[in-house]
Design a protein around this motif. Structure first.
Motif, PDB file in Angstrom:
ATOM      1  N   GLU A 107       0.824  -1.214   0.000  1.00 30.92           N
ATOM      2  CA  GLU A 107       0.000   0.000   0.000  1.00 30.92           C
ATOM      3  C   GLU A 107       0.858   1.264   0.000  1.00 30.92           C
ATOM      4  O   GLU A 107       0.461   2.281  -0.563  1.00 30.92           O
ATOM      5  N   ASP A 108       2.050   1.181   0.606  1.00 25.98           N
ATOM      6  CA  ASP A 108       2.918   2.354   0.609  1.00 25.98           C
ATOM      7  C   ASP A 108       3.427   2.640  -0.788  1.00 25.98           C
ATOM      8  O   ASP A 108       3.624   3.789  -1.172  1.00 25.98           O
ATOM      9  N   VAL A 110       1.759   1.987  -3.567  1.00 26.04           N
ATOM     10  CA  VAL A 110       0.647   2.577  -4.321  1.00 26.04           C
ATOM     11  C   VAL A 110       0.488   4.052  -3.949  1.00 26.04           C
ATOM     12  O   VAL A 110       0.135   4.885  -4.768  1.00 26.04           O
ATOM     13  N   ALA A 111       0.809   4.377  -2.681  1.00 27.00           N
ATOM     14  CA  ALA A 111       0.651   5.755  -2.212  1.00 27.00           C
ATOM     15  C   ALA A 111       1.734   6.691  -2.750  1.00 27.00           C
ATOM     16  O   ALA A 111       1.584   7.903  -2.687  1.00 27.00           O
ATOM     17  N   GLU A 120      -3.930  15.317  -0.056  1.00 30.57           N
ATOM     18  CA  GLU A 120      -4.139  15.255   1.394  1.00 30.57           C
ATOM     19  C   GLU A 120      -4.183  13.808   1.891  1.00 30.57           C
ATOM     20  O   GLU A 120      -4.773  12.949   1.228  1.00 30.57           O
ATOM     21  N   PRO A 121      -3.587  13.524   3.063  1.00 30.97           N
ATOM     22  CA  PRO A 121      -3.490  12.138   3.558  1.00 30.97           C
ATOM     23  C   PRO A 121      -4.783  11.313   3.542  1.00 30.97           C
ATOM     24  O   PRO A 121      -4.753  10.181   3.056  1.00 30.97           O
ATOM     25  N   ILE A 124      -5.446  10.290   0.059  1.00 30.64           N
ATOM     26  CA  ILE A 124      -4.498   9.281  -0.431  1.00 30.64           C
ATOM     27  C   ILE A 124      -4.969   7.898  -0.008  1.00 30.64           C
ATOM     28  O   ILE A 124      -5.056   6.984  -0.811  1.00 30.64           O
ATOM     29  N   ARG A 125      -5.316   7.788   1.278  1.00 28.62           N
ATOM     30  CA  ARG A 125      -5.814   6.525   1.825  1.00 28.62           C
ATOM     31  C   ARG A 125      -6.966   5.988   0.963  1.00 28.62           C
ATOM     32  O   ARG A 125      -7.001   4.840   0.571  1.00 28.62           O
ATOM     33  N   VAL A 128      -5.755   4.915  -2.526  1.00 29.91           N
ATOM     34  CA  VAL A 128      -4.959   3.680  -2.479  1.00 29.91           C
ATOM     35  C   VAL A 128      -5.889   2.476  -2.357  1.00 29.91           C
ATOM     36  O   VAL A 128      -5.738   1.485  -3.081  1.00 29.91           O
TER      37      VAL A 128
END
Lengths: 273, 265
Positions: A107-108, A110-111, A120-121, A124-125, A128
């Protein structure tokens, strides 16, 4: 105006001899012109060294034209101010699944793209998770990338491109290093993305993959020597051989059976027998 | 043999140790390593080892994983042990020709070996319970104040992320090259140390070249994904100190106090 416009594109690589003296530059692209419409599915085929990958890298400004222009959505790739805009609009998936993942955790990785864009975080979540679901890898989001199979890694790479919300994705031989199962899964995802409205440019050596496109560009020695629909291309056996390509197995069988040259897929063939 | 190094291998889990902030774990590891060099007697080591094993028990990382990391550095530990064993003067326990083992030497050698073992287990605890990306994020945050005086904290963190990411890839590459060379009759297993070292050259050169190729591929892939340095970049996972981190800090200070006190036992 078309989404991607390439006009008289020339790309030369400078070459040097052992003493560092410049040699005659190698011309990888020699006057390529084409336009790609939004939402279309274009395949690019051709022998090794025909300039397919070089052309792909010109589309998002990874390589800049020696002469001619490439514009994406009206933005010139040579204009430094637009380069990140262009790259966020045109995602790219490369051949080697191992060498394009930046982070060890699925996942990191993909981010990585959205993070670079300064999204913005919480957004992103969300992106992803959506992207991973789209490539059917959501269950693997916490896994270490190197534990996955080649096909799975390639799906992660696709998710990485999808998470940037591009309007076009360029696939540079995405299935060349995969096993048949991995290949067909990746092709399914590519077709799915195209159906959802993403413009697809697929560079491939596999003619049965090219047959899925709306349009096939044939390249040879840095030039586009053919711009046909799959039906037109695979009806012309002589042309295929001249371009150094091979017919997909279904088409070969079709020709051996002396069936209608318009037939393109196994289903059509079966229905006509 | 090549796959045995646990450094940079995350063991997924949800224990209290896993949930700690990476910064806490980095600082704790540094403190632990420093503490190992403060220790000067048996009791100190006992406390250090007991604390470490408590942390391991809490983390629920199988011992198998932890000790796998040790086998890779076994030679270094053995070498240190032997050097210390024979090189220290003092009360002689055993003598043969020019070799002698002293009481002090034996003690120093044992301490050094235990120190190294604890040091390696301690630092691999950090990498086993922390996702590499969290580790590098934590490091970036810790180094951030230094970026004002020109320390490229973001670049250092990214370099580490990539290094960790490519350890398995380069190992696979090495494996592939070794097998390719062996298939053509290369011999890596017989002969003396010198000829074995020489036999490694045909592995190192292709490995070197392929790592450049990988680097170029990766750079292209990163550029295609809009990487343009740390400026304007956001992070998906926002790291924050929690209550667990405060508890860990208290325990860490207590541990350090006990270790320092142990010098006078």
């Amino acid at each position: 105006m078309a989404y991607i416009n390439v006009e008289d594109l020339v790309l030369e690589f400078s070459k040097y001899d052992e003493n560092g003296k410049p040699l005659e530059p190698k011309r990888a692209l020699d006057g390529v012109s084409l336009s790609i419409e939004k939402g279309s599915f274009t395949a690019i085929v051709g022998m090794n060294g025909s300039g397919k990958s070089t052309l792909a890298k010109c589309l998002n400004g990874l390589l800049l034209p020696t002469a001619g222009t490439v514009t994406v959505n009206g933005m010139d790739t040579k204009d430094g101010g637009h380069i990140w805009d262009i790259r966020s609009n045109i995602g790219m998936v490369f051949q080697n699944p191992d060498n394009q993942l930046v982070s060890s955790i699925v996942e990191d990785d993909v981010a990585f793209g959205p993070e670079n864009l300064g999204v913005e975080p919480p957004e992103i979540r969300k992106r992803v998770d959506e992207a991973l679901k789209k490539v059917d890898m959501y269950d693997h989001k916490d896994k270490a990338a190197h534990m996955l199979s080649g096909g799975q890694k390639q799906r992660i790479a696709i998710a990485g491109a999808v998470a940037m919300k591009p309007s076009c994705i360029v696939f540079d031989e995405p299935t060349a290093m995969l096993d048949p199962a991995g290949r067909s899964k990746v092709m399914d995802i590519i077709e799915e993305l195209n159906k959802e409205g993403i413009t697809v440019v697929l560079i491939t050596h596999f003619m049965e993959e090219a047959a899925e496109a709306d349009r096939i560009l044939v390249m040879q020695d840095g030039r586009i020597i053919g711009d046909k629909t799959p039906r037109e291309l695979f009806a012309d056996e002589k042309y295929i051989h001249e371009a150094g390509l091979e017919l997909p197995p279904v088409i070969e069988l079709r020709d051996m059976l002396g069936m209608d040259k318009k037939i393109l897929s196994a289903e059509e063939l079966a229905a006509n027998i | 043999m090549i796959r045995d190094i646990t450094l940079g291998q995350y063991y997924p889990g949800g224990s209290a140790v896993h949930r700690l902030d990476a910064r806490t774990k980095i600082i704790a590891t540094l403190v632990y390593i420093a503490a190992l060099f403060v220790v000067n007697n048996f009791w100190g080591f006992l406390i250090a080892a007991a604390s470490l094993f408590t942390v391991i028990a809490i983390s629920r990382v199988p011992l198998k994983f932890i000790f796998r990391g040790l086998t890779a550095v076994f030679l270094i530990i053995a070498f240190t042990f032997i050097i210390n064993l024979f090189m220290v003067d003092g009360r002689v326990l055993w003598e043969w020709k020019f070799l002698s083992i002293t009481y002090e030497g034996l003690q120093r050698a044992c301490f050094m070996a235990v120190r190294l073992v604890l040091l390696i287990i301690g630092s691999s605890m950090m990498t086993l319970t922390t996702k590499p990306i969290e580790l590098t994020d934590g490091l970036e945050k810790l180094l951030n104040p230094l970026s004002k005086i020109g320390v490229p904290s973001h670049e250092i963190a990214l370099m580490m992320t990539i290094a960790l990411r490519f350890i398995p890839t380069l190992m696979e590459e090495t494996d592939k090259i070794i097998k390719a060379q062996q298939a053509r009759g290369a011999d890596f297993e017989s002969g003396n140390l010198l000829s074995r070292a020489k036999a490694l050259i045909p592995i190192l050169i292709p490995l070197f070249i392929s790592s450049f190729r990988i680097a170029q591929d990766l750079a292209l892939a990163m550029e295609a994904r809009c990487y343009h340095g740390g400026e304007g970049r956001t992070r998906m996972n926002q790291i924050r100190f929690h209550r667990g981190d405060a508890a860990a800090a208290v325990l860490l200070i207590a541990f350090l106090g006990v270790i320092i006190a142990s010098r006078w036992i």
